[in-house]
Design a protein around this motif. Structure first.
Motif, mmCIF file in Angstrom:
data_model
loop_
_atom_site.group_PDB
_atom_site.id
_atom_site.type_symbol
_atom_site.label_atom_id
_atom_site.label_comp_id
_atom_site.label_asym_id
_atom_site.label_seq_id
_atom_site.Cartn_x
_atom_site.Cartn_y
_atom_site.Cartn_z
ATOM 1 N N SER A 261 -48.731 7.794 -5.043
ATOM 2 C CA SER A 261 -47.685 8.736 -5.434
ATOM 3 C C SER A 261 -46.307 8.099 -5.232
ATOM 4 O O SER A 261 -46.176 7.041 -4.609
ATOM 5 C CB SER A 261 -47.779 10.012 -4.581
ATOM 6 N N TYR A 262 -45.280 8.755 -5.776
ATOM 7 C CA TYR A 262 -43.909 8.228 -5.658
ATOM 8 C C TYR A 262 -43.514 8.086 -4.190
ATOM 9 O O TYR A 262 -42.973 7.053 -3.777
ATOM 10 C CB TYR A 262 -42.947 9.175 -6.384
ATOM 11 N N GLU A 263 -43.814 9.133 -3.379
ATOM 12 C CA GLU A 263 -43.443 9.100 -1.967
ATOM 13 C C GLU A 263 -44.206 8.004 -1.224
ATOM 14 O O GLU A 263 -43.640 7.294 -0.381
ATOM 15 C CB GLU A 263 -43.720 10.463 -1.318
ATOM 16 N N ALA A 264 -45.515 7.857 -1.540
ATOM 17 C CA ALA A 264 -46.320 6.829 -0.880
ATOM 18 C C ALA A 264 -45.826 5.434 -1.237
ATOM 19 O O ALA A 264 -45.747 4.541 -0.378
ATOM 20 C CB ALA A 264 -47.789 6.989 -1.261
ATOM 21 N N LEU B 98 -42.791 4.581 -2.104
ATOM 22 C CA LEU B 98 -41.544 4.346 -1.374
ATOM 23 C C LEU B 98 -41.836 3.802 0.028
ATOM 24 O O LEU B 98 -41.217 2.830 0.481
ATOM 25 C CB LEU B 98 -40.744 5.650 -1.261
ATOM 26 N N GLN B 99 -42.800 4.435 0.707
ATOM 27 C CA GLN B 99 -43.154 4.017 2.059
ATOM 28 C C GLN B 99 -43.781 2.624 2.055
ATOM 29 O O GLN B 99 -43.527 1.806 2.949
ATOM 30 C CB GLN B 99 -44.124 5.031 2.677
#
Length: 321
Positions: free
Chosen positions: A185-188, A190-191
Motif C-alpha cells: 500500500s501507499y503507506e507501507a 512510504l515506510q
C-alpha cells in the motif's frame, strides 16, 4: 525447549512465539502480514511454499529474515537455464588419496530458497522432488538425509515467461501453499523507503531454535480436530473435482482438473496451525477457510471456457467456500 506440563501449555507457548516472530519480522518486512503468517504456518506444518510476485517485493529478503529469526541454516540457489542437478544436490569428487568424497550441495540446509524456480529445465526442477517429499537425496547410489527441519521456499516471477519451464503438476502439488504477493500500500511503501534508504540496518533477533520448531511441529500434529471440520475440508476438495458426485455447476463449467488428497491433508494441517497461532486449541471451519485459497490455488486446472471468460482460480475457490 523447556518441558511443558501439557499440550495446552505448549499451545500457549506457540501462540506467544508466533507473536514475537511476527513482531521481529515486521521490523524488516513492511506490509506483508498475510504472507508472513502463511510462511510461518508452513514452517510449523512441515510444508513448503511457492511465492509468486513481481520483482522488488522482498521475496528473498522475507525468506532470509524468517530464517534468521528462526536460527536456521539458509542457502539460496539462483535457478538458471544452465543449472544442473549436481549444483543443487552435490557431487562426488576425488580427494588427495584418489578416493571419492561426496561434497554436499546447497540443498543441505534447513531453509533452501529456490529463486525463480521456473527458470531451470525440468531435469533440475525434479532434483528437488525427493528432497521435498522424502527429506533425503540420492547421489551415485548413496542415500543422504537432509537436516531437519527442512523447507523449500521457492519464488516465481509472473511477468516474464519467455524461456521459462512451468512447474509440472506433480511438483506443484508438493508445495503446501501458493502465496501470491501483491504491491504494498501507499503507506507501507512510504515506510519501506524510509527504512531502506538510511544508514540504519535492522538485524533480526533469534526467537526460536531448531529444537523448538521441531517440538511445535509435533504439537500441531497432536491438535484434536472434530469430525465436522474434517468432513468440511474433504468435501471442499471433492467439490473441486469435475464430473464427480459432489461437483457443483461452477466446477463442471470451469475446471478441467481438481485437487488431490494431499490438498485435504494440507487443509487440516493448516487449519490446526491457524487455530494455534490465533490462541485456540482446536480448529473450526473458519480456520479451514482461512488457508483454503493458498492451498487450492495451484491445484486446480481451469478449462478453456474459464480462461476465455477471465474466470480466475481464486474466484472459483471463493465460490466453493
Amino acid at each position: 525447549m523447556p518441558p511443558f506440563a501439557s499440550d495446552k501449555e505448549a499451545a500457549d507457548a506457540l501462540h506467544q512465539a508466533y507473536k514475537r516472530l511476527t513482531a521481529e519480522i515486521s521490523q524488516t518486512i513492511i506490509g506483508q502480514e498475510e504472507v508472513v503468517k502463511l510462511v510461518l504456518t508452513a514452517v510449523f506444518c512441515q510444508g513448503h511454499c511457492l511465492l509468486v510476485g513481481v520483482p522488488g517485493l522482498a521475496k528473498t529478503l522475507l525468506i532470509q529474515t524468517i530464517s534468521n529469526s528462526l536460527d536456521l541454516s539458509f542457502n539460496r540457489v539462483q535457478f538458471t537455464p544452465d543449472l544442473m542437478p549436481s549444483d543443487i544436490l552435490g557431487s562426488e569428487t576425488l580427494d588427495n588419496n584418489r578416493q571419492f568424497q561426496f561434497v554436499k550441495g546447497p540443498v543441505f540446509a534447513n531453509i533452501v530458497l529456490a529463486d525463480e524456480i521456473n527458470r531451470t529445465p525440468p531435469k533440475t526442477q525434479a532434483a528437488l522432488l525427493e528432497a521435498m517429499q522424502e527429506y533425503s537425496v540420492t547421489v551415485a547410489g548413496h542415500h543422504y538425509k537432509l537436516p531437519r527441519p527442512f523447507f523449500v521456499l521457492a519464488t516465481q516471477n509472473p511477468i516474464e515467461q519467455e524461456g521459462t519451464y512451468p512447474l509440472p503438476e506433480a511438483q506443484l502439488d508438493r508445495f503446501m501453499f501458493h502465496i501470491s504477493l501483491s504491491y504494498p500500500s501507499y503507506e507501507a511503501e512510504l515506510q519501506i523507503v524510509k527504512n531502506t534508504t538510511g544508514d540504519r540496518v535492522h538485524t533480526p533477533s533469534v526467537v526460536l531454535h531448531a529444537e523448538e520448531i521441531t517440538a511445535f511441529q509435533q504439537l500441531v500434529r497432536r491438535v484434536p480436530v472434530t469430525d465436522n471440520v474434517v468432513e468440511y475440508a474433504v468435501k471442499l476438495v471433492h467439490k473441486t473435482r469435475p464430473e464427480t458426485a459432489m461437483a457443483g455447476p461452477q466446477t463442471n463449467q470451469y475446471l478441467e482438473w481438481g485437487a488431490g488428497p494431499r490438498a485435504s491433508q494440507h487443509l487440516i494441517m493448516g487449519a490446526k496451525c491457524n487455530a494455534l497461532i490465533r490462541g485456540k486449541y482446536s480448529p473450526d471451519i473458519e480456520d479451514v477457510q482461512a488457508v483454503a485459497v493458498p492451498i487450492l490455488r495451484h491445484r486446480l486446472v481451469r478449462n478453456f471456457k474459464a480462461e476465455a471468460e477471465g474466470i480466475t482460480v481464486e474466484q472459483i475457490i471463493k465460490g466453493l467456500l
